[in-house]
Write an enzyme that holds these catalytic residues in place. Structure first.
Site, short mmCIF file in Angstrom:
data_model
loop_
_atom_site.label_atom_id
_atom_site.label_comp_id
_atom_site.label_asym_id
_atom_site.label_seq_id
_atom_site.Cartn_x
_atom_site.Cartn_y
_atom_site.Cartn_z
N GLY A 46 27.89 42.01 65.96
CA GLY A 46 27.19 42.01 64.67
C GLY A 46 25.68 42.06 64.76
O GLY A 46 25.00 42.44 63.81
N ASP A 105 28.09 32.17 59.14
CA ASP A 105 29.02 31.85 58.06
C ASP A 105 29.39 30.36 58.17
O ASP A 105 28.63 29.50 57.72
CB ASP A 105 30.22 32.80 58.22
CG ASP A 105 31.23 32.71 57.10
OD1 ASP A 105 31.24 31.71 56.38
OD2 ASP A 105 32.03 33.63 56.95
N THR A 109 30.46 29.70 65.38
CA THR A 109 30.05 30.58 66.50
C THR A 109 28.72 30.11 67.08
O THR A 109 28.60 29.90 68.29
CB THR A 109 29.91 32.04 66.01
OG1 THR A 109 31.16 32.46 65.46
CG2 THR A 109 29.52 32.96 67.15
#
Ligand code: IMP
Ligand code: MG
Length: 179
Positions: A46, A105, A109
């Site tokens: 990402g 989010d 992670t």
């Protein structure tokens, strides 16, 4: 793009607004890290578009490394699992690290990464993310550099995917539920 895909999302952040935010992040980082030669560690996949743009808006010497992370829900338990592989092969002890993410989010992670990289005794670790979905946070994380706070919508483009697609959209789109 076929016609059903055209109705899949609506524009959330146009290219010029993203460019402006990245330029400002680059300016702040260049100022804050003068004489520190930070290592930018991009979280694949990402980060790719954002990191490429951000790196070119930073006017001080930096190094660039990457790590792969994939998160998933572990079976029937609510616990999030994050797998990491690859990662910097340069020594990190005493170095200033900037973790570069496309979107934060739940925060799992980044939290897992901070834990892993923290064991290598860096001088500092900070987070840089293009998008922050702060409403979705499940763990407490201190984000020093963010481009935009985007609520809880699922977004695509600028490196972010839905089922590995749409990473190449040059803007951020919000996925519509009634496809
Ligand atoms: P986390 O929940 O903060 O651990 O984020 C996990 C990963 O989910 C991110 O690195 C992204 O790859 C992905 N993700 C979360 N929200 C979105 C979104 O809105 N669009 C695309 N990918 C997302
Ligand atoms: Mg994804």
């Amino acid at each position: 793009m076929n016609s059903s895909e055209l109705h899949k999302f609506e524009l959330l952040l146009p290219q010029n607004q993203i460019a402006k935010a990245i330029s400002e992040l680059g300016r702040r980082i260049s100022e804050d890290y003068r004489d520190k030669e930070p290592i930018l560690i991009g979280v694949l996949k990402g980060c790719v578009i954002f990191m490429a743009d951000l790196a070119r808006e930073i006017s001080i010497p930096i190094e660039m490394e990457f790590i792969s992370a994939s998160s998933y829900i572990n079976g029937h338990t609510p616990e999030n699992k994050v797998d990491m592989y690859g990662g910097p092969d340069t020594p990190l002890a005493g170095r200033h690290i900037l973790i570069v993410e496309g979107v934060v989010d739940s925060g799992h992670t980044v939290q897992t990464l901070i834990g892993k990289l923290g064991k290598m005794e860096p001088a500092s670790i900070e987070i840089v993310t293009l998008l922050d979905k702060s409403k979705c946070r499940q763990v407490e994380i201190d984000i020093k550099y963010r481009g935009f706070d985007v609520g809880d919508d699922f977004v695509i483009g600028y490196g972010l995917d839905e089922d590995q697609k749409y990473r190449n959209l040059p803007f951020i789109g919000k996925v519509l539920n009634d496809k």
